[in-house]
Design an enzyme around this catalytic site. Structure first.
Site, PDB file in Angstrom:
ATOM      1  CB  CYS A 113      -0.926  -0.001   1.202  1.00 32.29           C
ATOM      2  SG  CYS A 113      -2.018  -1.421   1.166  1.00 32.29           S
ATOM      3  CG  HIS A 276      -3.337   3.247   1.639  1.00 29.50           C
ATOM      4  ND1 HIS A 276      -3.852   2.735   0.469  1.00 29.50           N
ATOM      5  CD2 HIS A 276      -3.345   2.227   2.540  1.00 29.50           C
ATOM      6  CE1 HIS A 276      -4.144   1.456   0.655  1.00 29.50           C
ATOM      7  NE2 HIS A 276      -3.862   1.131   1.899  1.00 29.50           N
ATOM      8  CG  ASN A 306      -6.903  -1.195   1.049  1.00 29.50           C
ATOM      9  OD1 ASN A 306      -6.206  -0.776   0.130  1.00 29.50           O
ATOM     10  ND2 ASN A 306      -6.392  -1.644   2.191  1.00 29.50           N
TER      11      ASN A 306
HETATM   12  N1  ACO Z   1     -18.268  -8.779   9.096  1.00 30.96           N
HETATM   13  C1  ACO Z   1     -18.823  -8.961  10.298  1.00 30.96           C
HETATM   14  N2  ACO Z   1     -18.094  -9.144  11.427  1.00 30.96           N
HETATM   15  C2  ACO Z   1     -16.764  -9.144  11.316  1.00 30.96           C
HETATM   16  C3  ACO Z   1     -16.110  -8.961  10.081  1.00 30.96           C
HETATM   17  C4  ACO Z   1     -16.926  -8.786   8.936  1.00 30.96           C
HETATM   18  N3  ACO Z   1     -16.405  -8.591   7.704  1.00 30.96           N
HETATM   19  N4  ACO Z   1     -14.780  -9.017  10.280  1.00 30.96           N
HETATM   20  C5  ACO Z   1     -14.582  -9.208  11.586  1.00 30.96           C
HETATM   21  N5  ACO Z   1     -15.791  -9.295  12.224  1.00 30.96           N
HETATM   22  C6  ACO Z   1     -16.042  -9.507  13.645  1.00 30.96           C
HETATM   23  C7  ACO Z   1     -14.958 -10.316  14.291  1.00 30.96           C
HETATM   24  O1  ACO Z   1     -15.195 -11.694  14.132  1.00 30.96           O
HETATM   25  C8  ACO Z   1     -15.077  -9.881  15.726  1.00 30.96           C
HETATM   26  O2  ACO Z   1     -16.170 -10.532  16.304  1.00 30.96           O
HETATM   27  P1  ACO Z   1     -16.142 -10.977  17.868  1.00 30.96           P
HETATM   28  O3  ACO Z   1     -16.016  -9.668  18.625  1.00 30.96           O
HETATM   29  O4  ACO Z   1     -17.444 -11.666  18.030  1.00 30.96           O
HETATM   30  O5  ACO Z   1     -14.929 -11.846  17.999  1.00 30.96           O
HETATM   31  C9  ACO Z   1     -15.443  -8.397  15.605  1.00 30.96           C
HETATM   32  O6  ACO Z   1     -16.011  -8.244  14.302  1.00 30.96           O
HETATM   33  C10 ACO Z   1     -14.258  -7.472  15.758  1.00 30.96           C
HETATM   34  O7  ACO Z   1     -13.187  -7.948  14.916  1.00 30.96           O
HETATM   35  P2  ACO Z   1     -11.861  -7.137  14.710  1.00 30.96           P
HETATM   36  O8  ACO Z   1     -10.997  -7.857  13.719  1.00 30.96           O
HETATM   37  O9  ACO Z   1     -11.273  -6.846  16.054  1.00 30.96           O
HETATM   38  O10 ACO Z   1     -12.440  -5.795  14.053  1.00 30.96           O
HETATM   39  P3  ACO Z   1     -11.809  -4.378  13.883  1.00 30.96           P
HETATM   40  O11 ACO Z   1     -12.652  -3.370  14.513  1.00 30.96           O
HETATM   41  O12 ACO Z   1     -10.336  -4.373  14.222  1.00 30.96           O
HETATM   42  O13 ACO Z   1     -11.927  -4.150  12.312  1.00 30.96           O
HETATM   43  C11 ACO Z   1     -10.547  -4.169  10.339  1.00 30.96           C
HETATM   44  C12 ACO Z   1     -11.260  -5.010  11.397  1.00 30.96           C
HETATM   45  C13 ACO Z   1     -11.594  -3.418   9.559  1.00 30.96           C
HETATM   46  C14 ACO Z   1      -9.808  -5.107   9.418  1.00 30.96           C
HETATM   47  C15 ACO Z   1      -9.589  -3.183  11.020  1.00 30.96           C
HETATM   48  O14 ACO Z   1      -8.837  -3.830  12.002  1.00 30.96           O
HETATM   49  C16 ACO Z   1      -8.643  -2.521  10.042  1.00 30.96           C
HETATM   50  O15 ACO Z   1      -9.039  -1.809   9.152  1.00 30.96           O
HETATM   51  N6  ACO Z   1      -7.344  -2.710  10.226  1.00 30.96           N
HETATM   52  C17 ACO Z   1      -6.329  -2.090   9.370  1.00 30.96           C
HETATM   53  C18 ACO Z   1      -6.275  -2.786   8.031  1.00 30.96           C
HETATM   54  C19 ACO Z   1      -5.236  -2.125   7.178  1.00 30.96           C
HETATM   55  O16 ACO Z   1      -4.971  -0.933   7.253  1.00 30.96           O
HETATM   56  N7  ACO Z   1      -4.552  -2.869   6.373  1.00 30.96           N
HETATM   57  C20 ACO Z   1      -3.430  -2.261   5.702  1.00 30.96           C
HETATM   58  C21 ACO Z   1      -3.640  -2.038   4.323  1.00 30.96           C
HETATM   59  S1  ACO Z   1      -3.611  -3.482   3.400  1.00 30.96           S
HETATM   60  C22 ACO Z   1      -2.008  -3.737   2.829  1.00 30.96           C
HETATM   61  O17 ACO Z   1      -1.076  -3.033   3.058  1.00 30.96           O
HETATM   62  C23 ACO Z   1      -1.826  -4.994   2.093  1.00 30.96           C
END
Ligand code: ACO
Length: 349
Positions: A113, A276, A306
């Site tokens: 990214c 980004h 993304n």
């Molecule tokens: N739909 C419904 N529920 C979901 C989903 C989904 N798609 N994904 C996760 N959940 C649930 C989980 O199972 C969990 O449930 P639980 O509480 O019952 O266990 C709950 O939601 C919370 O899960 P988290 O993974 O802790 O959710 P979070 O709030 O952290 O959001 C996310 C996840 C959106 C991926 C976030 O962490 C994020 O954006 N992180 C950064 C990602 C990023 O920047 N990546 C870099 C770029 S990519 C690259 O460089 C290749």
């Protein structure tokens, strides 16, 4: 010292848009969760049989047309992708050939990214060499190939079939990242400029492989387990979303402050923060920490998700075409991604 100027931009988003409701047909998710946690409403996916170079081609053609240039005017191609068409060769050489630039040097970047930031720094250095006047910088991604669901008919709702319990379980296990990525391409033609004060004013780039396992596709050329040795999970993204989120929100504001300090400008002097588009909540938190107005950090994540290395050139193209980007403005490109690679680049356009 010559600087650089943006001579043209283009973008390409393939096919129809897929909504969060479409995704709920193939994995256990819902529109409300995706909107609230990421800001994403829809995204595009690369058509079956195509790849990053196919998406890049129309974006490059549009960028050349908007610059009033021909393929023969390009002296170098910098191609940014984490989803190349092949393990080798890189996608830069493929798009060069299809564009009519065969023979022009092409280099693929593997900084995910944050790759566009690396491209801007390298382009700036290359343009100071004799004989290099115009560089085509491309960001293109075909994540669809690695999505944890496979059946497009079910995704599109054109069949009564439902995913098998195994397919549903696999896709749902990877739902954290499976809903955030989208496909597309953006291209920027940068040109050498003799105008004083334009171009890249400062760069703040970082890479730290200590945290590589937090965001990666483990499969590769490791001897004895070529491409994961048959483990299907190893060819999919492994992401510790929360940790990535925390690191991005911590490191990006520091980087922006550092790049501004190096250039001798205030953060409030920057006209646009072109960030980004990984997650709207990351960008909102970065704005808050920097104390900047959210309007100065534009967003299109709602429409495209993304698109990894393509988010910044796609956004640049949108802003250039709708008139938000104007000559003389100070823009700050910033990104955080797998590696980790992150940083910011300050450009007077
Ligand atoms: N739909 C419904 N529920 C979901 C989903 C989904 N798609 N994904 C996760 N959940 C649930 C989980 O199972 C969990 O449930 P639980 O509480 O019952 O266990 C709950 O939601 C919370 O899960 P988290 O993974 O802790 O959710 P979070 O709030 O952290 O959001 C996310 C996840 C959106 C991926 C976030 O962490 C994020 O954006 N992180 C950064 C990602 C990023 O920047 N990546 C870099 C770029 S990519 C690259 O460089 C290749």
């Amino acid at each position: 010292m010559p600087g650089l100027t943006i001579a043209g931009t283009g973008r390409y988003l393939p096919g129809r848009a897929y909504t969060n409701h479409d995704l709920a047909r193939v994995l256990d998710t819902n529109d409300e969760w995706i909107r609230q946690r990421t800001g994403i409403v829809q995204r595009h996916y690369c058509p079956v049989g195509q790849g990053a170079a196919d998406l890049a081609l129309p974006a490059c053609q549009e960028a050349l047309a908007s610059a009033g240039l021909e393929p023969r005017d390009i002296d170098f191609i910098l191609f940014n992708t984490m989803t190349p068409d092949h393990l080798f060769p890189g996608s830069g050489t493929l798009v060069g050939a299809r564009l009519g630039c065969a023979g022009v040097p092409a280099l693929d970047f593997r900084a995910q990214c944050a790759a566009m930031l690396y491209s801007f720094q390298v382009a700036d250095a290359l343009l100071s060499r004799d004989g290099i006047r115009r560089i085509l910088i491309v960001g293109a991604e075909a994540h669809a190939a690695l999505m944890p669901w496979l059946d497009r008919e079910i995704l599109e709702g054109t069949t009564q079939r439902k995913p098998s319990p195994e397919a549903w379980e696999l896709a749902s296990r990877h739902r954290g990242w499976g809903v955030v990525f989208g496909d597309g391409a953006g291209a920027v033609v940068v040109e050498r400029s003799e105008e004083q004060g334009t171009g890249v004013l400062a760069v703040d780039l970082h890479s730290d492989g200590n945290d590589a396992a937090q965001l990666c596709i483990p499969a590769g050329f490791r001897v004895g387990s070529y491409l994961g040795g048959g483990d299907p999970d190893s060819t999919l993204i492994h992401m510790q979303g929360r940790e990535v989120f925390k690191q991005a929100v911590l490191r990006l504001p520091r980087s922006v402050e550092a790049v501004c300090e190096t250039a001798g400008v205030r953060v409030s002097d920057v006209d646009w923060f072109i960030a980004h588009q990984a997650n709207q909540r990351i960008n909102d938190a970065v704005c808050e920490r920097l104390g900047i107005r959210p309007e100065t950090m534009p967003s299109n994540i709602e429409r495209y998700g993304n698109t990894s290395a393509a988010t910044i050139p796609i956004l640049l193209d949108e802003m250039r075409r709708d008139g938000r980007l104007q000559r003389g403005q100070l823009i700050c490109l910033l990104a955080f991604g797998a590696g980790f690679h992150w940083g910011s680049v300050l450009v007077r356009i």
